[in-house]
Design a protein around this motif. Structure first.
Motif, short mmCIF file in Angstrom:
data_model
loop_
_atom_site.label_atom_id
_atom_site.label_comp_id
_atom_site.label_asym_id
_atom_site.label_seq_id
_atom_site.Cartn_x
_atom_site.Cartn_y
_atom_site.Cartn_z
N LEU A 61 0.83 -1.20 0.00
CA LEU A 61 0.00 0.00 0.00
C LEU A 61 0.87 1.25 0.00
N PRO A 62 0.39 2.31 -0.62
CA PRO A 62 1.14 3.58 -0.56
C PRO A 62 1.28 4.04 0.89
N ILE A 111 -3.81 2.62 6.58
CA ILE A 111 -4.57 1.38 6.69
C ILE A 111 -3.65 0.34 7.32
N PRO A 112 -4.12 -0.36 8.36
CA PRO A 112 -3.24 -1.30 9.07
C PRO A 112 -3.07 -2.66 8.39
N LEU A 113 -3.49 -2.79 7.12
CA LEU A 113 -3.41 -4.07 6.43
C LEU A 113 -1.96 -4.53 6.31
N LEU A 114 -1.66 -5.65 6.95
CA LEU A 114 -0.31 -6.21 6.91
C LEU A 114 -0.13 -7.13 5.71
N GLY A 115 -1.15 -7.93 5.42
CA GLY A 115 -1.08 -8.81 4.27
C GLY A 115 -1.86 -10.09 4.49
N ASP A 116 -1.58 -11.06 3.62
CA ASP A 116 -2.31 -12.33 3.62
C ASP A 116 -1.36 -13.50 3.81
#
Length: 152
Positions: free
Chosen positions: A74-75, A80-85
């Motif tokens: 992510l830029p 956004i706290p999205l770390l990943g999958d």
């Protein structure tokens, strides 16, 4: 523990002895503690076919594997706290636990810790990186009450 953590658990397989979601959340939070204050992680548990397909597509290896990590890209300006999958192949992890004479729970915890460290940017491409990552895994897992994962 992280102050803001969310696990999106997707189970795309049946008939496997899987850890409880609460246990997975505990293991992920233990991994993130002190390393990341906010995090959102998706864990998808799959069969061999899906694991093999993803491993072939992204790593050019035509076999199922225990865990695949897909860090969020992510830029920086997005908050956004999205770390990943993480994609975990249940039959491979359960089989490895039996082959390595480990408890199922210990090996599942190790795979979640290992994959999450990859999401955080750790790797084991060379010996120095591998030593750092393996020590972190060992520290986290022993604090969780599991035996060191790399002991013979």
């Amino acid at each position: 523990m992280t102050s803001d953590f969310n696990l999106d658990l997707q189970i795309a397989c049946t008939g496997h002895d899987l850890p409880e979601q609460q246990a997975m959340e505990h293991w992920l939070q233990a991994t993130l503690s002190g390393l990341r204050e906010r995090a959102e992680v998706t864990v998808r548990i799959v069969e061999r076919d899906e694991s093999r397909q993803l491993n072939h597509q992204y790593r050019h290896k035509d076999s199922a594997t225990n865990v695949l990590s897909f860090p969020a890209d992510l830029p920086a300006e997005l908050d956004i706290p999205l770390l990943g999958d993480l994609v975990i192949c249940a039959p491979v992890v359960n089989e490895e636990a039996r082959q390595q004479d480990k408890t199922r729970e210990a090996h599942w915890a190790h795979m979640l810790v290992h994959g999450t460290l990859h999401l955080l940017g750790y790797d084991h491409i060379n010996d120095t990186e591998a030593d750092i990552m393996e020590q972190l895994e060992t520290d986290i897992l022993t604090k969780l009450g599991f035996p060191p994962p790399y002991d013979a």
